[in-house]
Scaffold this motif. Structure first.
Motif, short mmCIF file in Angstrom:
data_model
loop_
_atom_site.label_atom_id
_atom_site.label_comp_id
_atom_site.label_asym_id
_atom_site.label_seq_id
_atom_site.Cartn_x
_atom_site.Cartn_y
_atom_site.Cartn_z
N MET A 1 0.83 -1.19 0.00
CA MET A 1 0.00 0.00 0.00
C MET A 1 0.88 1.25 0.00
O MET A 1 1.90 1.30 0.67
N ILE A 2 0.47 2.22 -0.76
CA ILE A 2 1.19 3.50 -0.83
C ILE A 2 0.95 4.26 0.47
O ILE A 2 -0.15 4.25 1.01
N ASP A 3 1.99 4.93 0.95
CA ASP A 3 1.85 5.66 2.20
C ASP A 3 1.11 6.98 2.02
O ASP A 3 0.13 7.25 2.72
N LEU A 4 1.56 7.81 1.05
CA LEU A 4 0.99 9.14 0.90
C LEU A 4 0.76 9.48 -0.57
O LEU A 4 1.65 9.30 -1.40
N VAL A 5 -0.45 9.99 -0.87
CA VAL A 5 -0.82 10.42 -2.21
C VAL A 5 -1.19 11.89 -2.16
O VAL A 5 -1.83 12.34 -1.20
N LEU A 6 -0.79 12.64 -3.20
CA LEU A 6 -1.15 14.04 -3.33
C LEU A 6 -2.06 14.20 -4.54
O LEU A 6 -1.72 13.75 -5.64
N CYS A 7 -3.22 14.83 -4.35
CA CYS A 7 -4.14 15.14 -5.44
C CYS A 7 -4.13 16.64 -5.66
O CYS A 7 -4.39 17.40 -4.72
N ILE A 8 -3.84 17.07 -6.88
CA ILE A 8 -3.81 18.49 -7.22
C ILE A 8 -4.89 18.75 -8.27
O ILE A 8 -4.79 18.29 -9.40
N ASP A 9 -5.92 19.48 -7.86
CA ASP A 9 -7.04 19.78 -8.75
C ASP A 9 -7.79 20.98 -8.20
O ASP A 9 -7.96 21.09 -6.99
N ILE A 22 -10.33 6.71 -3.48
CA ILE A 22 -9.02 6.26 -3.01
C ILE A 22 -9.13 5.61 -1.63
O ILE A 22 -8.56 4.55 -1.38
N LYS A 23 -9.87 6.24 -0.72
CA LYS A 23 -10.04 5.68 0.62
C LYS A 23 -10.77 4.34 0.57
O LYS A 23 -10.38 3.39 1.24
N ASN A 29 -2.41 5.18 2.65
CA ASN A 29 -2.65 5.48 4.06
C ASN A 29 -3.13 6.90 4.28
O ASN A 29 -3.89 7.16 5.20
N GLU A 30 -2.66 7.83 3.45
CA GLU A 30 -3.00 9.23 3.65
C GLU A 30 -3.11 9.95 2.30
O GLU A 30 -2.38 9.64 1.36
N ILE A 31 -4.05 10.91 2.24
CA ILE A 31 -4.27 11.70 1.03
C ILE A 31 -4.19 13.17 1.39
O ILE A 31 -4.82 13.62 2.34
N ILE A 32 -3.40 13.91 0.61
CA ILE A 32 -3.33 15.36 0.75
C ILE A 32 -3.92 15.94 -0.53
O ILE A 32 -3.65 15.44 -1.63
N THR A 55 11.24 12.25 6.60
CA THR A 55 10.05 12.99 6.23
C THR A 55 9.18 12.18 5.29
O THR A 55 9.69 11.62 4.31
N LYS A 56 7.91 12.14 5.59
CA LYS A 56 6.97 11.46 4.70
C LYS A 56 6.64 12.41 3.55
O LYS A 56 6.34 13.58 3.77
N TYR A 57 6.75 11.91 2.33
CA TYR A 57 6.40 12.71 1.16
C TYR A 57 5.64 11.84 0.16
O TYR A 57 5.71 10.61 0.22
N PRO A 58 4.86 12.47 -0.73
CA PRO A 58 4.01 11.69 -1.64
C PRO A 58 4.80 10.76 -2.55
O PRO A 58 5.82 11.14 -3.11
N CYS A 59 4.30 9.55 -2.68
CA CYS A 59 4.86 8.60 -3.64
C CYS A 59 4.20 8.80 -5.00
O CYS A 59 4.80 8.51 -6.02
N LEU A 60 2.97 9.30 -4.98
CA LEU A 60 2.22 9.47 -6.21
C LEU A 60 1.44 10.78 -6.15
O LEU A 60 0.86 11.12 -5.12
#
Length: 135
Positions: A1-9, A22-23, A29-32, A55-60
Motif C-alpha cells: 500500500m502506498i503511504d501518501l498520495v497528493l491530489c492536485i485539482d 481512493i479511501k 494510508n494518507e491523502i493530501i 520525512t513522509k512525502y508523496p509517492c504518487l
C-alpha cells in the motif's frame, strides 16, 4: 500500500470524489489535496527544507492539467526546475485530466516523472491497475 498520495485539482467536487474512491479502495494510508500547481510547488519547497530521510512525502501525485493560478504543465516545469525530481526521487506523477487532446497525452510523456495519463474521474479499476505497478 502506498503511504501518501497528493491530489492536485482546482475542482472541489473532483477532489472529494477522488478522496472517496481512493479511501474506499485502500489504495494509500494518507491523502493530501491541493487546489493548484502553485500550492503544490510551495508544499514541495517546504518539504525540501526538511530531512528527507525522516520525512513522509508523496509517492504518487494525481495531477490535473487545467487549473487557475498555476496549471499542471507549469507545475511539472517548476517541479523539474526546482530539482524536486531528484530530491523526491520516489515520487511519480499520474496526469488525471478531462482533456482528450492527443498533444497533451504526448507532451506528458516528455516528463520522466509522469508514469501515465488517465481521463477523469478516478475510479476503482484505475486504482487496481496502479496497485500492480512497481514505481
Amino acid at each position: 500500500m502506498i503511504d501518501l498520495v497528493l491530489c492536485i485539482d482546482d475542482d472541489q467536487i473532483t477532489l472529494m470524489l477522488s478522496k472517496m474512491v481512493i479511501k474506499k479502495s485502500s489504495f494509500c494510508n494518507e491523502i493530501i489535496t491541493l487546489q493548484n500547481g502553485e500550492e503544490a510547488v510551495e508544499y514541495f519547497k517546504e518539504l525540501a527544507k526538511l530531512d528527507i530521510s525522516n520525512t513522509k512525502y508523496p509517492c504518487l501525485i494525481f495531477l490535473d492539467l487545467n487549473m487557475p493560478v498555476m496549471n499542471g504543465w507549469e507545475f511539472l516545469d517548476s517541479y523539474m526546475k526546482n530539482n524536486f525530481n531528484t530530491i523526491f526521487e520516489k515520487t511519480k506523477v499520474l496526469v488525471l485530466s478531462s482533456t482528450i487532446d492527443p498533444y497533451d497525452i504526448e507532451k506528458s510523456k516528455s516528463y520522466p516523472i509522469v508514469i501515465d495519463f488517465l481521463s477523469k474521474p478516478i475510479n476503482q479499476d484505475m486504482l487496481d491497475q496502479l496497485k500492480t505497478l512497481n514505481y
